[in-house]
Write a protein that holds these residues in place. Sequence first.
Motif, short mmCIF file in Angstrom:
data_model
loop_
_atom_site.label_atom_id
_atom_site.label_comp_id
_atom_site.label_asym_id
_atom_site.label_seq_id
_atom_site.Cartn_x
_atom_site.Cartn_y
_atom_site.Cartn_z
N ASN A 153 1.10 34.58 -49.37
CA ASN A 153 1.08 35.91 -49.66
C ASN A 153 0.08 36.71 -48.33
N ARG A 154 -0.95 35.98 -48.36
CA ARG A 154 -2.12 36.28 -47.49
C ARG A 154 -2.82 35.37 -46.76
N ILE A 155 -3.35 35.49 -45.64
CA ILE A 155 -4.29 34.35 -45.03
C ILE A 155 -5.62 35.22 -45.07
N ILE A 156 -6.53 34.54 -45.48
CA ILE A 156 -8.17 35.02 -45.66
C ILE A 156 -8.80 34.30 -44.55
N LEU A 157 -9.04 34.93 -43.67
CA LEU A 157 -10.10 34.44 -42.64
C LEU A 157 -11.56 34.88 -43.01
N THR A 158 -12.29 33.65 -43.12
CA THR A 158 -13.78 34.01 -43.15
C THR A 158 -14.71 34.37 -41.94
N ALA A 159 -15.68 34.84 -42.12
CA ALA A 159 -16.47 35.16 -40.99
C ALA A 159 -17.79 35.06 -41.53
N SER A 160 -18.77 34.32 -40.64
CA SER A 160 -20.30 34.48 -40.89
C SER A 160 -20.66 35.73 -41.03
N GLY A 161 -20.26 36.67 -40.36
CA GLY A 161 -20.99 37.92 -40.11
C GLY A 161 -21.95 38.04 -38.94
N GLY A 162 -22.29 36.81 -38.39
CA GLY A 162 -23.13 36.77 -37.48
C GLY A 162 -24.63 37.30 -37.68
N PRO A 163 -25.36 37.39 -36.38
CA PRO A 163 -26.82 37.33 -36.67
C PRO A 163 -27.39 38.96 -36.86
N PHE A 164 -26.36 39.89 -36.90
CA PHE A 164 -26.65 41.28 -37.30
C PHE A 164 -25.94 41.69 -38.48
N ARG A 165 -25.45 41.08 -39.21
CA ARG A 165 -24.73 41.32 -40.49
C ARG A 165 -25.55 42.37 -41.36
N ALA A 191 -6.49 38.94 -43.87
CA ALA A 191 -7.64 39.75 -44.36
C ALA A 191 -8.82 38.91 -43.82
N VAL A 192 -9.98 39.56 -43.68
CA VAL A 192 -11.09 38.93 -43.11
C VAL A 192 -12.12 39.13 -44.18
N LEU A 193 -12.96 38.33 -44.73
CA LEU A 193 -14.02 38.14 -45.47
C LEU A 193 -15.13 37.74 -45.00
N VAL A 194 -16.27 38.46 -45.31
CA VAL A 194 -17.83 37.75 -44.59
C VAL A 194 -18.17 36.84 -45.73
N HIS A 195 -18.57 35.90 -45.01
CA HIS A 195 -19.05 34.56 -46.11
C HIS A 195 -20.10 33.99 -45.10
N PRO A 196 -21.32 34.19 -45.33
CA PRO A 196 -22.54 33.84 -44.54
C PRO A 196 -22.88 32.32 -44.64
N GLU A 197 -22.48 31.56 -45.46
CA GLU A 197 -22.66 30.23 -45.84
C GLU A 197 -21.71 29.37 -44.74
N SER A 198 -20.70 29.90 -44.34
CA SER A 198 -19.80 29.06 -43.40
C SER A 198 -19.42 27.62 -44.03
N VAL A 199 -19.03 28.10 -45.17
CA VAL A 199 -18.80 26.44 -46.01
C VAL A 199 -17.31 26.61 -46.28
N VAL A 200 -16.78 27.72 -46.84
CA VAL A 200 -15.49 27.96 -46.87
C VAL A 200 -14.66 28.40 -45.47
N HIS A 201 -13.88 27.54 -44.85
CA HIS A 201 -13.73 27.96 -43.35
C HIS A 201 -12.51 28.81 -43.26
N SER A 202 -11.86 28.89 -44.47
CA SER A 202 -10.65 30.04 -44.66
C SER A 202 -9.80 29.59 -45.80
N MET A 203 -8.89 30.72 -45.99
CA MET A 203 -8.16 30.64 -47.32
C MET A 203 -6.86 31.10 -47.15
N VAL A 204 -5.82 30.49 -47.82
CA VAL A 204 -4.59 30.95 -47.83
C VAL A 204 -4.12 31.23 -49.44
N GLU A 205 -3.80 32.73 -49.46
CA GLU A 205 -3.10 32.82 -50.88
C GLU A 205 -2.05 32.87 -51.01
N PHE A 206 -1.21 32.17 -52.06
CA PHE A 206 0.28 32.08 -52.26
C PHE A 206 0.63 33.25 -53.23
#
Length: 384
Positions: free
Chosen positions: A168-180, A236-251
């Motif tokens: 259904n969707r690919i969800i890319l996670t992002a740390s948000g970087g130093p200026f989140r 889709a992009v989702l900010v995830h500051p811990e950078s533990v979930v490296h990305s997701m796939v929604e079926f």
Amino acid sequence: MSKRIAILGSTGSIGVNALRVIDALGPQYEVAALTAHNNVGHLAEQVRRYRPRHVALSNPAKSIELKHLLNGCGAEILTGPDSLPQVAALPGIDIVITAVVGAAGLQAALAAAEAGKRLAIANKEPLVIAGQLLTETARANNADIIPVDSEHSAIFQALQAGRPEEVNRIILTASGGPFRNANPDEIRNASVEKALRHPTWSMGPKITVDCATMVNKALEVIEAVWLFNTTVDKIAVLVHPESVVHSMVEFVDGSVLAQMGTPDMCLPIQYALTYPKRLKGISSHLKLDQLGTLTFEKPNLELFRALKLGFEVAAEGGSAPVVYNAANEAAVEEFLAGRIKFGRIVELIELCLDKHNVRPSLSLQELLEVDQWARQEVARASRP
Ligand code: NDP
Ligand code: MG
């Protein structure tokens, strides 16, 4: 029989991690070729330690120095801009790790695809600017492209749980970087030092700045379009500051599969080498009980205009991503050299995109011309 590996960009952040991974994997994985651009001292050290059959240096200005340093080492030494594509296509190579930074890695990636190699692809910019050409070339020559970028490795792993039509969707996670959590003024005037202080990942300078602008996530959206043969509306992009979930796939049934791990590139590098197998490696294992909470939030597209622009460029396709990428590469160089402010990077990308009439499809030659044009525009607009 052991797998013979070429590392293009062995002196960089990914390159050095790739050598650590190969060290740990043992004799089944052999370093057969190493390449660099400027850093001849580091390359020579690596050659003495790993004894590859082939060595290449893309910057011809340093070739005499390298040959002097490697006198008597027994490796075949290639130099100049064509040396990387030559190494990538050598018959004695099974896997090519593309760890060069920027569009400069395009010809070598294409050469590896044409020669039917496995591409363990870290160097995302060639996919961004020539995704169609590169993936078609790979398909036509039975070359498999396995992502090294941590988000794409995660998606690649999660996709194995279903069929393409079930996604259904690919969800890319992002740390948000130093200026989140920074305000617009802080971001506009951020110093090089602050932009290079990434909260979770340790990487080369260009990609670290790209994380601070969130250009990196924009490039990754386009990278995902080509790697997973999908369209931007499914990403889709989702900010995830811990950078533990490296990305997701929604079926389609609502099931979401995430790949998790410590923020360490060794794991995705290793998986790209060993796929479809999994082997013990050097990545530290996750201790979720020590982490406690994982957070997710929507990206702020007003604050990080580069990401918003990236989605637009991805939807437009054709020459738009070429301009976006080249303008960014040139602007990041200007920023790192202290010639422009941090906030100017996105403005320069906008300026180039505004001036450019998007073409739906490009030959390789046309693509390189558009790339050059955008770089010249940035140089003109940022130097007195
Ligand atoms: P680095 O800057 O650390 O290393 C770049 C490597 O490429 C060095 O070996 C460098 O050689 C070589 N190189 C630089 N310019 C050229 C050129 N014009 N032609 C040929 N070779 C060149 O980069 P990273 O390792 O951080 O990143 C490499 C790629 O991987 C990028 O595309 C990045 O987006 C991607 N990536 C990186 C991640 C990371 O964790 N670092 C994570 C995900 C993706 P020399 O040292 O001699 O200058
Ligand atoms: Mg990434």
